[in-house]
Motif scaffolding. Structure first.
Motif, PDB file in Angstrom:
ATOM      1  N   VAL A  37      -6.969  13.908  -9.249  1.00  0.00           N
ATOM      2  CA  VAL A  37      -7.107  13.175  -7.990  1.00  0.00           C
ATOM      3  C   VAL A  37      -5.755  13.200  -7.283  1.00  0.00           C
ATOM      4  N   LEU A  38      -5.688  13.870  -6.132  1.00  0.00           N
ATOM      5  CA  LEU A  38      -4.458  13.993  -5.353  1.00  0.00           C
ATOM      6  C   LEU A  38      -4.474  12.943  -4.251  1.00  0.00           C
ATOM      7  N   ILE A  39      -3.615  11.932  -4.374  1.00  0.00           N
ATOM      8  CA  ILE A  39      -3.571  10.855  -3.391  1.00  0.00           C
ATOM      9  C   ILE A  39      -2.394  11.077  -2.447  1.00  0.00           C
ATOM     10  N   PRO A  40      -2.644  11.183  -1.142  1.00  0.00           N
ATOM     11  CA  PRO A  40      -1.529  11.291  -0.190  1.00  0.00           C
ATOM     12  C   PRO A  40      -0.707  10.000  -0.216  1.00  0.00           C
ATOM     13  N   PHE A  41       0.589  10.116  -0.561  1.00  0.00           N
ATOM     14  CA  PHE A  41       1.411   8.914  -0.618  1.00  0.00           C
ATOM     15  C   PHE A  41       1.805   8.513   0.797  1.00  0.00           C
ATOM     16  N   SER A  42       1.745   7.219   1.068  1.00  0.00           N
ATOM     17  CA  SER A  42       2.021   6.702   2.408  1.00  0.00           C
ATOM     18  C   SER A  42       2.756   5.379   2.301  1.00  0.00           C
ATOM     19  N   LEU A  43       3.278   4.914   3.425  1.00  0.00           N
ATOM     20  CA  LEU A  43       3.943   3.609   3.451  1.00  0.00           C
ATOM     21  C   LEU A  43       2.955   2.501   3.126  1.00  0.00           C
ATOM     22  N   GLU A  44       1.707   2.660   3.544  1.00  0.00           N
ATOM     23  CA  GLU A  44       0.682   1.660   3.242  1.00  0.00           C
ATOM     24  C   GLU A  44       0.421   1.590   1.742  1.00  0.00           C
ATOM     25  N   LEU A  45       0.334   2.753   1.107  1.00  0.00           N
ATOM     26  CA  LEU A  45       0.125   2.789  -0.334  1.00  0.00           C
ATOM     27  C   LEU A  45       1.318   2.172  -1.068  1.00  0.00           C
ATOM     28  N   ALA A  46       2.521   2.423  -0.569  1.00  0.00           N
ATOM     29  CA  ALA A  46       3.728   1.899  -1.202  1.00  0.00           C
ATOM     30  C   ALA A  46       3.767   0.382  -1.194  1.00  0.00           C
ATOM     31  N   GLU A  47       3.038  -0.255  -0.270  1.00  0.00           N
ATOM     32  CA  GLU A  47       3.034  -1.708  -0.166  1.00  0.00           C
ATOM     33  C   GLU A  47       2.074  -2.373  -1.146  1.00  0.00           C
ATOM     34  N   PRO A  83       6.860  10.074  -3.514  1.00  0.00           N
ATOM     35  CA  PRO A  83       7.172   8.763  -2.937  1.00  0.00           C
ATOM     36  C   PRO A  83       8.570   8.662  -2.334  1.00  0.00           C
ATOM     37  N   ARG A  84       9.571   9.288  -2.945  1.00  0.00           N
ATOM     38  CA  ARG A  84      10.930   9.203  -2.401  1.00  0.00           C
ATOM     39  C   ARG A  84      11.048   9.868  -1.037  1.00  0.00           C
ATOM     40  N   MET A  85      10.200  10.862  -0.777  1.00  0.00           N
ATOM     41  CA  MET A  85      10.193  11.486   0.548  1.00  0.00           C
ATOM     42  C   MET A  85       9.701  10.501   1.602  1.00  0.00           C
ATOM     43  N   VAL A  86       8.628   9.807   1.289  1.00  0.00           N
ATOM     44  CA  VAL A  86       8.034   8.868   2.231  1.00  0.00           C
ATOM     45  C   VAL A  86       8.927   7.654   2.437  1.00  0.00           C
ATOM     46  N   LEU A  87       9.540   7.190   1.336  1.00  0.00           N
ATOM     47  CA  LEU A  87      10.372   5.991   1.402  1.00  0.00           C
ATOM     48  C   LEU A  87      11.814   6.296   1.790  1.00  0.00           C
ATOM     49  N   LYS A  88      12.103   7.609   1.986  1.00  0.00           N
ATOM     50  CA  LYS A  88      13.446   8.051   2.389  1.00  0.00           C
ATOM     51  C   LYS A  88      14.530   7.570   1.407  1.00  0.00           C
ATOM     52  N   LYS A 130       4.109  -1.699  -5.960  1.00  0.00           N
ATOM     53  CA  LYS A 130       5.258  -2.038  -5.129  1.00  0.00           C
ATOM     54  C   LYS A 130       6.419  -2.569  -5.969  1.00  0.00           C
ATOM     55  N   GLY A 131       7.573  -1.933  -5.827  1.00  0.00           N
ATOM     56  CA  GLY A 131       8.760  -2.375  -6.545  1.00  0.00           C
ATOM     57  C   GLY A 131       8.743  -2.074  -8.032  1.00  0.00           C
ATOM     58  N   ARG A 132       7.660  -1.456  -8.527  1.00  0.00           N
ATOM     59  CA  ARG A 132       7.550  -1.140  -9.968  1.00  0.00           C
ATOM     60  C   ARG A 132       7.922  -2.359 -10.811  1.00  0.00           C
ATOM     61  N   GLN A 133       7.326  -3.502 -10.481  1.00  0.00           N
ATOM     62  CA  GLN A 133       7.763  -4.787 -11.019  1.00  0.00           C
ATOM     63  C   GLN A 133       7.144  -5.143 -12.362  1.00  0.00           C
ATOM     64  N   HIS A 134       6.023  -4.560 -12.689  1.00  0.00           N
ATOM     65  CA  HIS A 134       5.272  -5.043 -13.857  1.00  0.00           C
ATOM     66  C   HIS A 134       5.523  -4.191 -15.099  1.00  0.00           C
ATOM     67  N   ASN A 135       5.303  -4.803 -16.272  1.00  0.00           N
ATOM     68  CA  ASN A 135       5.457  -4.095 -17.547  1.00  0.00           C
ATOM     69  C   ASN A 135       4.088  -3.964 -18.218  1.00  0.00           C
ATOM     70  N   PHE A 136       4.095  -3.350 -19.404  1.00  0.00           N
ATOM     71  CA  PHE A 136       2.825  -3.047 -20.061  1.00  0.00           C
ATOM     72  C   PHE A 136       2.037  -4.314 -20.392  1.00  0.00           C
ATOM     73  N   GLU A 137       2.730  -5.364 -20.787  1.00  0.00           N
ATOM     74  CA  GLU A 137       2.034  -6.611 -21.122  1.00  0.00           C
ATOM     75  C   GLU A 137       1.281  -7.153 -19.898  1.00  0.00           C
ATOM     76  N   GLU A 138       1.890  -7.033 -18.735  1.00  0.00           N
ATOM     77  CA  GLU A 138       1.211  -7.488 -17.522  1.00  0.00           C
ATOM     78  C   GLU A 138       0.038  -6.577 -17.173  1.00  0.00           C
ATOM     79  N   TYR A 139       0.198  -5.274 -17.404  1.00  0.00           N
ATOM     80  CA  TYR A 139      -0.929  -4.364 -17.190  1.00  0.00           C
ATOM     81  C   TYR A 139      -2.091  -4.736 -18.113  1.00  0.00           C
ATOM     82  N   GLN A 140      -1.769  -5.143 -19.330  1.00  0.00           N
ATOM     83  CA  GLN A 140      -2.821  -5.578 -20.255  1.00  0.00           C
ATOM     84  C   GLN A 140      -3.596  -6.763 -19.690  1.00  0.00           C
ATOM     85  N   GLY A 141      -2.869  -7.676 -19.035  1.00  0.00           N
ATOM     86  CA  GLY A 141      -3.521  -8.820 -18.403  1.00  0.00           C
ATOM     87  C   GLY A 141      -4.466  -8.397 -17.291  1.00  0.00           C
TER      88      GLY A 141
END
Length: 311
Positions: free
Chosen positions: A89-99, A56-61, A129-140
């Motif tokens: 499962v190998l997912i090509p990372f892209s700007l679209e995926l990052a959004e 991801p850091r390559m794509v997001l520079k 996007k933004g790695r904003q959520h925590n485990f409790e939110e993933y549980q939701g």
């Protein structure tokens, strides 16, 4: 292990999924992956690892020029297979995926494409996007979309949390034993034997000049190393010299790797070769003359043969 680069090929019974880069596939990763396999077996399902390439850091520079990997995509794939993962499962990372937000990734990928049954995450893992959520939110999200979820706690090595960053720092300091302890195996560099200057052959220490095929592979600091060498399907001891090569090659740091393989005299030009690092023996040195160099190489050989024999 089945490798999927396209969702259309994926089909699994009760997929138990984890997500991450897993650089190094180190001891901490292996605890998570072991629990992933156990969970899959417990529910009559199949274990699934989702990973990305490019990074991801390559794509997001994001300081992509500073990236140095412990494992190439091919090395990671091999390690996943050895562990016994059912699907990669190998997912090509892209700007679209990052959004995609975490919820959008869950709905569009995990639910719609992979029919997830259970999600397993590491203690500090964030996605979306933004790695904003925590485990409790993933549980939701899990409750909303009707799958189960669990978290694997941190793995400690000598009282410290196991991390790829710590391994990189040890390797960049030449601390091979410490790095290997966290990795759970000997740090490995793979490449192809290419033509060299033939100096070693002229002084009785012929070397294989190894071209590293992964450009962003981490190369330890200059110096002499005790290594194990796998070539032509067999293992040998060897002494490796790492130095700086001013001419352009595949590796972004332009480093040279020349290995003298003990008790070996085959022509292996263009062959694939694997170097497994045991210990850094000394700094790279300059010598007044060829005789001084030969004397030091003899001392190195004696030292390194002993290290290899005990490893």
């Amino acid at each position: 292990m089945k490798v999927h680069s396209d969702f259309s090929t994926f089909k699994a019974q009760k997929p138990v999924i984890t997500i991450g880069m897993f650089d190094g596939v180190h001891t901490g990763h292996r605890v998570l992956l072991g629990q992933l396999s156990d969970q899959a077996k417990a529910v009559g399902g199949e274990s699934v690892v989702i990973t990305f390439w490019p990074h991801p850091r390559m794509v997001l520079k994001q300081d992509a020029d500073k990236l140095r990997f412990l494992t190439s995509p091919e090395e990671r794939t091999k390690l996943f297979a050895e562990i016994g993962i059912d699907h990669l499962v190998l997912i090509p990372f892209s700007l679209e995926l990052a959004e995609l937000t975490a919820e959008e990734f869950i709905k569009q990928i995990l639910i719609d494409k992979l029919s997830i049954f259970h999600l397993m995450v590491g203690y500090n893992h964030r996605f979306g996007k933004g790695r904003q959520h925590n485990f409790e939110e993933y549980q939701g999200f899990a409750k909303k979309y009707n799958f189960s979820i669990s978290m694997v706690e941190a793995v400690l090595t000598d009282g410290m949390q196991t991390s790829s960053t710590d391994i990189r720092n040890h390797l960049l300091s030449g601390e091979m034993e410490a790095a290997n302890k966290i990795l759970g195996y000997q740090f490995t560099i793979s490449g192809r034997v290419v033509g060299g200057q033939q100096l070693g052959r002229r002084i009785g220490y012929p070397t294989a000049n190894v071209e590293v095929e992964e450009p962003y592979k981490l190369i330890p600091p200059d110096g002499v190393y005790a290594v194990k060498v796998r070539v032509e399907g067999k293992d040998y001891g060897g002494m490796l010299n790492i130095g700086y090569r001013p001419t352009v090659n595949h590796n972004v740091d332009h480093r040279s790797l020349e290995v003298h393989i003990f008790d070996f005299n085959h022509d292996i030009y263009s062959e694939e070769i694997e170097l497994r690092f045991i210990q850094r023996v000394r700094d790279e040195q300059k010598f007044a003359n060829v005789d001084a160099l030969k004397a030091q190489l003899k001392r190195d050989e004696e030292t390194i043969r002993g290290i290899v024999a005990q490893s």
